[in-house]
Motif scaffolding. Structure first.
Motif, mmCIF file in Angstrom:
data_model
loop_
_atom_site.group_PDB
_atom_site.id
_atom_site.type_symbol
_atom_site.label_atom_id
_atom_site.label_comp_id
_atom_site.label_asym_id
_atom_site.label_seq_id
_atom_site.Cartn_x
_atom_site.Cartn_y
_atom_site.Cartn_z
ATOM 1 N N THR A 53 -3.004 122.008 -9.904
ATOM 2 C CA THR A 53 -2.924 121.790 -8.468
ATOM 3 C C THR A 53 -4.017 120.810 -8.065
ATOM 4 O OG1 THR A 53 -4.421 123.610 -7.919
ATOM 5 C CG2 THR A 53 -2.065 124.121 -7.961
ATOM 6 N N VAL A 54 -3.782 120.116 -6.982
ATOM 7 C CA VAL A 54 -4.782 119.205 -6.421
ATOM 8 C C VAL A 54 -4.956 119.559 -4.948
ATOM 9 C CG1 VAL A 54 -5.410 116.812 -5.933
ATOM 10 C CG2 VAL A 54 -4.120 117.350 -8.003
ATOM 11 N N THR A 55 -6.187 119.913 -4.582
ATOM 12 C CA THR A 55 -6.518 120.244 -3.205
ATOM 13 C C THR A 55 -7.499 119.200 -2.691
ATOM 14 O OG1 THR A 55 -6.237 122.600 -3.632
ATOM 15 C CG2 THR A 55 -7.503 121.997 -1.677
ATOM 16 N N ALA A 56 -7.165 118.573 -1.583
ATOM 17 C CA ALA A 56 -8.057 117.595 -0.962
ATOM 18 C C ALA A 56 -8.864 118.300 0.123
ATOM 19 C CB ALA A 56 -7.265 116.439 -0.368
ATOM 20 N N ILE A 57 -10.182 118.240 -0.004
ATOM 21 C CA ILE A 57 -11.074 118.776 1.020
ATOM 22 C C ILE A 57 -11.578 117.572 1.808
ATOM 23 C CG2 ILE A 57 -13.157 120.095 1.485
ATOM 24 C CD1 ILE A 57 -12.730 121.386 -1.306
ATOM 25 N N ILE A 58 -11.134 117.474 3.050
ATOM 26 C CA ILE A 58 -11.434 116.294 3.864
ATOM 27 C C ILE A 58 -12.234 116.751 5.085
ATOM 28 C CG2 ILE A 58 -10.462 114.294 5.047
ATOM 29 C CD1 ILE A 58 -7.900 114.723 3.422
ATOM 30 N N PRO A 59 -13.580 116.686 5.016
ATOM 31 C CA PRO A 59 -14.393 117.147 6.152
ATOM 32 C C PRO A 59 -14.143 116.356 7.440
ATOM 33 C CG PRO A 59 -15.751 116.895 4.199
ATOM 34 C CD PRO A 59 -14.408 116.319 3.876
ATOM 35 N N TYR A 60 -13.915 115.066 7.321
ATOM 36 C CA TYR A 60 -13.586 114.245 8.489
ATOM 37 C C TYR A 60 -12.224 113.636 8.223
ATOM 38 C CZ TYR A 60 -13.546 110.477 11.903
ATOM 39 O OH TYR A 60 -13.190 109.637 12.917
ATOM 40 N N TYR A 61 -11.227 114.036 8.998
ATOM 41 C CA TYR A 61 -9.847 113.605 8.805
ATOM 42 C C TYR A 61 -9.611 112.362 9.648
ATOM 43 C CZ TYR A 61 -4.783 114.209 8.287
ATOM 44 O OH TYR A 61 -3.454 114.041 7.990
ATOM 45 N N GLY A 62 -9.670 111.202 9.006
ATOM 46 C CA GLY A 62 -9.480 109.933 9.707
ATOM 47 C C GLY A 62 -8.121 109.849 10.370
ATOM 48 N N TYR A 63 -8.058 109.174 11.475
ATOM 49 C CA TYR A 63 -6.853 108.977 12.273
ATOM 50 C C TYR A 63 -6.400 110.254 12.974
ATOM 51 C CZ TYR A 63 -6.543 104.458 9.984
ATOM 52 O OH TYR A 63 -6.813 103.205 9.525
ATOM 53 N N SER A 64 -7.246 111.287 13.016
ATOM 54 C CA SER A 64 -6.842 112.547 13.654
ATOM 55 C C SER A 64 -6.670 112.398 15.165
ATOM 56 C CB SER A 64 -7.848 113.646 13.349
ATOM 57 O OG SER A 64 -9.115 113.317 13.854
#
Length: 181
Positions: free
Chosen positions: A140-151
């Motif tokens: 599995t691949v989990t992306a941890i994105i603290p700042y979600y660009g384009y939100s």
């Protein structure tokens, strides 16, 4: 498959999958209060050998990824994420990730110390890291994105404009990410 290919959407209702939940390990990491003692080098080596997950980082916030790994008592997994002279990303994962749960910590905020690194540079790094792990047979691949660009662009306010946050999520889905935190 993506929603446009007949896949199911997240959320409630018929034909929709339940939203993914945070794993117990990540809950422990993010929900604990107070400082934890630094694990010794021997504990980190032992923990790194016994866990079935790997933590990787792009260039956006390496210090945060190192702190997350330290709090979990494991080593940050080795990967080379660099740029060619023309700005193209150059990525090499140095260990096998076959049948491993992979967590990629990559913010999409522009670099503080380097005005050359943009949100789009970090998104491309994340995309290529995810593709690299998928090709290397990660479980599995989990992306941890603290700042979600384009939100901020999460709805269509005018005609002929993209819903960029949705498009970014679709890009990550197309890359093969299983979860985004």
């Amino acid at each position: 498959p993506t929603p446009s290919q007949g896949g199911r959407l997240w959320g409630e209702g018929e034909g929709r999958m339940p939203r993914p939940t945070m794993s117990d390990t990540m809950k422990t990491l993010f929900m604990t209060q107070g400082p934890r003692p630094d694990p010794s080098a021997e504990e980190i080596e032992k923990n790194s050998a016994t866990v079935d997950y790997e933590i990787y980082s792009g260039n956006s916030n390496r210090k945060l990824a190192e702190e997350v790994a330290r709090r979990l008592g494991v080593k940050l997994s080795p990967a080379t994420v660099s740029s060619f002279n023309d700005g193209e990303c150059n990525i090499k994962v140095n260990d096998s990730v076959r049948n491993t749960h992979v967590y990629v910590l990559q913010s999409t905020c522009p670099g503080r110390g380097s005005p050359v690194r943009t949100i789009n540079d970090h998104i491309m790094e994340l995309y290529l890291l995810i593709r690299c792990f998928r090709r290397a047979s990660a479980r599995t691949v989990t992306a941890i994105i603290p700042y979600y660009g384009y939100s901020r662009q999460d709805e269509k306010r005018r005609p002929r404009v993209p819903i960029a946050s949705s498009d970014f999520a679709m890009l990550m889905e197309a890359a093969g990410v299983d979860r985004i935190l």
